[in-house]
Design an enzyme around this catalytic site. Structure first.
Site, mmCIF file in Angstrom:
data_model
loop_
_atom_site.group_PDB
_atom_site.id
_atom_site.type_symbol
_atom_site.label_atom_id
_atom_site.label_comp_id
_atom_site.label_asym_id
_atom_site.label_seq_id
_atom_site.Cartn_x
_atom_site.Cartn_y
_atom_site.Cartn_z
ATOM 1 N N LYS A 101 47.233 -2.699 26.877
ATOM 2 C CA LYS A 101 46.530 -2.410 25.596
ATOM 3 C C LYS A 101 45.931 -3.526 24.723
ATOM 4 O O LYS A 101 44.843 -3.223 24.046
ATOM 5 C CB LYS A 101 47.573 -1.486 24.906
ATOM 6 C CG LYS A 101 47.977 -0.069 25.509
ATOM 7 C CD LYS A 101 46.799 0.794 25.444
ATOM 8 C CE LYS A 101 47.301 2.465 25.913
ATOM 9 N NZ LYS A 101 46.295 3.092 26.553
ATOM 10 N N GLU A 123 45.411 6.497 17.210
ATOM 11 C CA GLU A 123 46.509 7.126 17.439
ATOM 12 C C GLU A 123 47.412 6.308 18.505
ATOM 13 O O GLU A 123 46.769 5.221 19.276
ATOM 14 C CB GLU A 123 46.042 8.286 18.188
ATOM 15 C CG GLU A 123 45.607 8.364 19.885
ATOM 16 C CD GLU A 123 44.592 7.367 20.072
ATOM 17 O OE1 GLU A 123 44.574 6.486 21.017
ATOM 18 O OE2 GLU A 123 43.516 7.019 19.128
ATOM 19 N N SER A 388 51.228 -1.524 34.201
ATOM 20 C CA SER A 388 50.418 -1.449 33.044
ATOM 21 C C SER A 388 51.373 -2.212 31.854
ATOM 22 O O SER A 388 50.722 -2.345 31.032
ATOM 23 C CB SER A 388 49.716 0.081 32.746
ATOM 24 O OG SER A 388 50.921 0.959 32.901
#
Length: 405
Positions: A101, A123, A388
């Protein structure tokens, strides 16, 4: 390379088009006032973000702050337990903050800084996007509001604590199912009131144009690195590339490096408890075309045509739609989308932990599970999986719900 007659040589120059469409998917279905804000962000991205100064700064941040490039690890023991196929993982769990991210959050926050914005809004589901954006906001000296469903706040307590320590304002969302979809609703509503001073840093390849494009571009570093590293390690391309898909940011980042190569690509959605509506979040497998949160894609709908309730053991995957580019690649057949249920996912979580010393995020465990399944089906070859994120955030929840295996 051509696939089903579609030419991928200039894919990234042609998609999305000027209006933000990947074929019929994408666009910007927002109010006229908010559409002006989207145009401003788009224009800023294509001027500021394409300048050598911006690119140089982002590269410096990735190297000196994020710890990029992240490595590829060969899962030798796990591979040998399954057969002859060799499994490899791209280690986004080793990216600063523990997931992919931060790749787009640092880019979006840097863009916000260049645009003179004072605040970032977002969010989060699993909390990894929230932690990454809170980190970026602290780095650049920006205010930060993170909207998160009350269900996910309870499941992801360590990440909630991290966000607060980093100085973010965590706003609890209690309406509806109180998970990721409702968090997006609340964040959008807040952004509509604050867009002049803030930028909405969407956590995936979702939302109105230009966000699906921007997040993909910032995340493409994953696939670009992985392709070069894998060839350097093995002298050839992998036979298959695998990534989990909720909104789909880690997957688009990974897939971007291989779309024009003769490589099989698989996106893995959460089947959850089963195929019944409300028991899963596999929109590409079970959904239909629809508009939500400002973009057109494939989504799960209830009997009234509204976004259906969804479920996944992974808070970062329980979203009733997928990024418009994934819908496009699904229709083209370039990426094959399949599903993995909770049980297979949790099994992969423990196997990777026990056999390789890597505790994966429960989102990433979907991709690991499918890679393991695929390895059993193939006679020989190699599979590259996007790991991830790391599983620190999930350990308490997994132990409480499933026990130690």
């Amino acid at each position: 390379m051509k696939h089903n007659g579609f030419e991928f040589d200039n894919y990234f120059k042609n998609y999305p088009d000027m209006n933000g469409f990947f074929g019929k998917y994408g666009g910007a279905y927002v109010s006229d006032e908010l559409k002006k804000a989207m145009i401003d962000i788009n224009e800023a991205y294509f001027t500021i973000a394409k300048s050598s100064k911006f690119v140089s700064e982002l590269r410096r941040i990735r190297k000196e702050f994020q710890g990029r490039p992240t490595p590829i690890s060969h899962l030798e023991r796990l591979s040998n337990s399954l057969g002859n196929v060799q499994l490899y993982v791209k280690r986004e769990d080793l990216n600063h903050t523990g997931a992919h991210k931060l790749n787009h959050c640092m880019g979006e926050a840097l863009l916000a800084k260049y645009m003179g914005k004072k605040k970032v809004i977002a969010e989060t589901g699993a909390g990894q996007h929230g932690v990454a954006l809170a980190t970026a906001a602290a780095y650049f000296g920006l205010e930060c509001d993170i909207y998160m469903g009350s269900v996910d706040i309870k499941k992801q307590a360590p990440n909630v604590a991290r966000m607060k320590i980093l100085g973010a304002n965590v706003v609890e969302v209690t309406h509806g199912l109180a998970t990721l979809k409702e968090a997006v609703d609340a964040a959008f509503e807040a952004y509509c009131k604050e867009y002049k001073d803030a930028i909405y840093c969407i956590g995936s390849v979702l939302g109105p144009h230009p966000f699906p494009m921007m997040v993909r571009d910032f995340q493409s570093v994953v696939g670009i690195e992985a392709r070069e590293q894998f060839i350097g390690m093995t002298g050839e391309l992998p036979d298959a590339v695998v990534a989990c898909v909720g909104g789909g940011s880690n997957a688009m980042g990974m897939f971007s490096g291989f779309l024009n190569d003769p490589v099989d690509i698989y996106g893995v959605e959460p089947l959850g408890r089963g195929a019944k509506l409300g028991d899963h979040a596999a929109s590409l497998k079970y959904g239909e075309e629809g508009i939500m949160h400002g973009f057109n894609s494939i989504m799960l709908k209830d009997e009234n045509g509204e976004p259906a309730p969804v479920y996944s053991v992974a808070s970062g995957l329980d979203y009733p739609s997928s990024g418009p580019e994934h819908a496009f690649l699904h229709d083209l057949g370039r990426v094959k989308y399949d599903v993995v249920d909770d049980e297979e996912t949790v099994d992969a979580f423990f196997k990777l932990s026990r056999m390789e010393g890597i505790i994966p995020a429960i989102e990433s465990s979907h991709a690991v599970a499918f890679g393991m399944r695929l390895a059993k089906q193939m006679e020989r070859g190699s599979i590259l999986i996007c790991l991830s994120g790391r599983g620190d955030k999930d350990m308490d929840y997994i132990i409480e719900k499933f026990g130690i295996r």
